[in-house]
Design an enzyme around this catalytic site. Structure first.
Site, short mmCIF file in Angstrom:
data_model
loop_
_atom_site.label_atom_id
_atom_site.label_comp_id
_atom_site.label_asym_id
_atom_site.label_seq_id
_atom_site.Cartn_x
_atom_site.Cartn_y
_atom_site.Cartn_z
N LYS A 164 2.17 -0.36 15.41
CA LYS A 164 2.67 0.82 16.12
C LYS A 164 1.74 1.18 17.29
CE LYS A 164 4.50 5.41 15.06
NZ LYS A 164 4.80 6.35 13.98
N LYS A 214 -11.21 3.43 6.86
CA LYS A 214 -11.16 2.67 8.11
C LYS A 214 -12.34 3.06 9.02
CE LYS A 214 -6.16 1.95 8.56
NZ LYS A 214 -4.98 2.26 9.40
N GLY A 241 5.43 4.46 9.71
CA GLY A 241 5.28 3.04 9.40
C GLY A 241 6.04 2.60 8.17
N ARG A 242 5.98 3.38 7.09
CA ARG A 242 6.62 2.95 5.84
C ARG A 242 8.13 3.15 5.87
NH1 ARG A 242 3.28 7.05 5.46
NH2 ARG A 242 3.87 9.11 4.67
N GLU A 292 -6.91 -4.63 11.24
CA GLU A 292 -6.56 -5.86 10.53
C GLU A 292 -5.54 -6.69 11.30
OE1 GLU A 292 -7.12 -2.60 7.30
OE2 GLU A 292 -6.34 -2.76 9.36
N HIS A 340 6.77 -10.47 -20.68
CA HIS A 340 5.72 -11.31 -21.26
C HIS A 340 4.35 -10.91 -20.73
CE1 HIS A 340 8.59 -14.15 -23.11
NE2 HIS A 340 9.36 -13.76 -22.10
N GLU A 385 2.03 6.64 -0.69
CA GLU A 385 1.47 7.05 0.59
C GLU A 385 2.13 8.33 1.09
OE1 GLU A 385 -0.15 4.12 3.62
OE2 GLU A 385 1.61 4.87 4.72
#
Length: 551
Positions: free
Chosen positions: A209, A515, A270-271, A215, A387, A356
């Site tokens: 964005k 960050k 963003g999400r 990262e 399992h 978030e």
């Protein structure tokens, strides 16, 4: 803006607390025994989705009080504020308009008096043209070969949403194209992704964005250097790198051609961004027409959410049930259990969407909350989870509400597999509800020839307490339309929870502190001088890393 209301001070919350003392003592088995029509009363069909919430600790009075709570917290007004484009993300002074991205009709969506739909349609058309060129083989790499590999580089919402959908809809994918996702700054992620690819057939989507995400930029720079090392030249970058960003100048400075920059906007969190150009990887994989079907499913859920009375409104009902278990049963977690291998990334996607958004401890007035907000979200596809962690759900010490998901019709021709899958999808919620009593265990062990000594010794370990709540979500088939609807359903569920918990769901300040500290540490790792900053533990760890590197 909405008045800020501590939900625990409302009349309905107090009534729910009082009512909980009676309804909470009744087991699910007892609730079913007392009402032969329970399953029909507490289930809801909407288009191709069917939700059964009868295996939860509710009755008609519980639901009336929960809906009363939603009304007391001004949910109806909050919904309208979002759809009217008001700046409900108050800490960042932004509107929340991700729903506009899937508005395929002619209705305008206004922000500060300006209709945002023309710019959204422009980007959609850009996505359509570009994805069609790549899929048809008309978009060529620098040696004239068509693109075969698409590498989406992003993190958070720039990765989890499109990755979930691409994995979920891979059945509809293009036979030539392979889509990869790189998010982790750990060099192993991009190294292992690129080591078997070739530059001349690879297209990179740099999704950020701000185009400053640490990262993402680290991985993007590594990808650009890899491209050059493989034989590409600077002038060839325009054929192999595109950007999805709000920061056009920064993308151009990276070397990306302005025509290869796909824009999105600050009013898209963003999400919640897979519906924007962030979903370019989806359009490339399944084709723009199928991508529009994804948008149509979400758009249909938007209308359902905005227009349907609370009593029959799927996002609202699911949100209220989650609040019921989080705040009254004191449940710390929720398990998301898709019995659909294609949805293996759906729990991870919901972890960001929900935690978030609602992992907040400060209310809309800036005061600490006195009640729980978001539960921990986790899960894996069935039957793998059976399992693994189902032991904890069945016989552990915590009550863990579960949401089971499955398609009525498989995508693959392996129908016998699907029958086996569905048999487990039906059996597990039933087992969680019913459990197995000591008397049932005893009778079973006697029928198998166990003697009394063996029975007395082993019986406690074979008892299942049951009474564990679950919701079952059936969809006809995993199509782009249905996945769009399901994804939007959980988005709106998250919004409803945030309104009732009196928190801001659309900011994420909690991701910032680590960050900023990491940025301070980066230069300290570049030399061997003793570190005097930080706490004693962090200094020791940095020093130990430097020692280990030398040896």
């Amino acid at each position: 803006m909405l008045p800020t209301i501590d939900p625990t001070t409302t009349k309905s919350w107090k009534k729910l607390s009082n009512y909980f003392t009676s309804i909470g003592k009744q087991s699910l088995n007892q609730l079913f025994e007392s009402d032969n029509n329970r399953a029909q009363k507490f289930s809801l069909q909407w288009q191709n989705l069917f939700v059964d919430y009868s295996k939860t600790h509710i009755d008609e009075q519980t639901m009336r009080l929960l809906i009363e709570l939603a009304r007391e917290c001004h949910l109806a007004e909050a919904i309208e504020q979002m759809f009217r484009g008001e700046k409900i993300n108050q800490t960042q002074k932004r509107a929340v308009l991700h729903f506009a991205l899937r508005n395929l009709g002619d209705d305008p969506v206004f922000l500060d008096g300006r209709d945002v739909m023309p710019e959204i349609r422009t980007v959609r058309n850009q996505m359509k043209i570009f994805s069609t060129q790549v899929r048809n083989g008309d978009w060529k790499g620098y040696t004239g070969k068509p693109i075969r590999n698409i590498v989406n580089i992003g993190i958070g919402g720039s990765d989890l949403g499109p990755a979930m959908v691409c994995r979920g809809l891979q059945f509809y994918g293009h036979e030539r194209l392979r889509v990869f996702f790189v998010s982790n700054v750990d060099g192993g992620h991009i190294y292992e992704t690129l080591r078997h690819l070739n530059a001349e057939e690879t297209l990179f989507l740099i999704v950020s964005k701000s185009f400053t995400t640490q990262e993402t930029l680290a991985n993007a720079k590594t990808a650009r250097q890899w491209f050059i090392n493989q034989g590409g030249k600077a002038e060839d970058i325009s054929k192999h790198f595109v950007a999805i960003s709000t920061n056009t100048p920064a993308a151009m400075e990276f070397g990306i051609d302005p025509e290869n920059i796909f824009h999105f906007w600050d009013y898209v969190g963003g999400r919640f961004s897979l519906w924007s150009a962030v979903g370019l990887s989806i359009a490339l994989q399944i084709g723009y027409e199928s991508y529009e079907e994804l948008l149509k499913g979400a758009e249909a859920m938007d209308h359902h959410f905005r227009e349907t009375p609370f009593e029959n409104n799927l996002p609202i009902l699911l949100a209220l049930l989650s609040i019921w278990y989080t705040n009254f049963f004191d449940c710390a977690t929720e398990a998301i259990l898709p019995y659909d291998q294609y949805l293996e990334r759906f729990p991870a996607y919901l972890q960001q969407t929900i935690m978030e958004s609602n992992g907040k401890s400060i209310d809309r007035s800036g005061l600490p909350v006195s009640y729980k907000t978001s539960p921990v979200i986790w899960g894996e596809p069935g039957t793998n989870g059976q399992h693994s962690f189902y032991q904890l759900i069945h016989q552990g010490t915590q009550m863990i509400p579960c949401i089971f998901m499955a398609a009525a019709k498989p995508l693959t021709p392996l129908s016998e597999h699907h029958q086996l899958l569905l048999s487990n999808f039906f059996a597990q919620p039933e087992a969680l509800m019913k459990g197995k009593t000591a008397e049932e265990v005893r009778a079973e062990m006697l029928s198998k020839g166990f003697n009394e000594e063996e029975i007395n010794k082993l019986l406690p370990f074979r008892v299942f307490r049951g009474n564990i709540p679950s919701i079952s979500l059936l969809y006809q088939q995993l199509t782009p339309y249905n996945l769009g609807a399901i994804t939007a359903l959980f988005e709106h569920r998250t919004f409803v929870q945030g309104i009732i918990w009196n928190i801001f769901s659309f900011d994420q300040w909690g991701v910032e502190l680590g960050k900023s500290l990491a940025n301070n540490i980066i230069p300290e790792l570049a030399h061997d001088d003793p570190i005097q900053t930080h706490d004693g533990s962090t200094r020791q760890l940095i020093h130990k890393v430097k020692q280990m590197r030398k040896s």
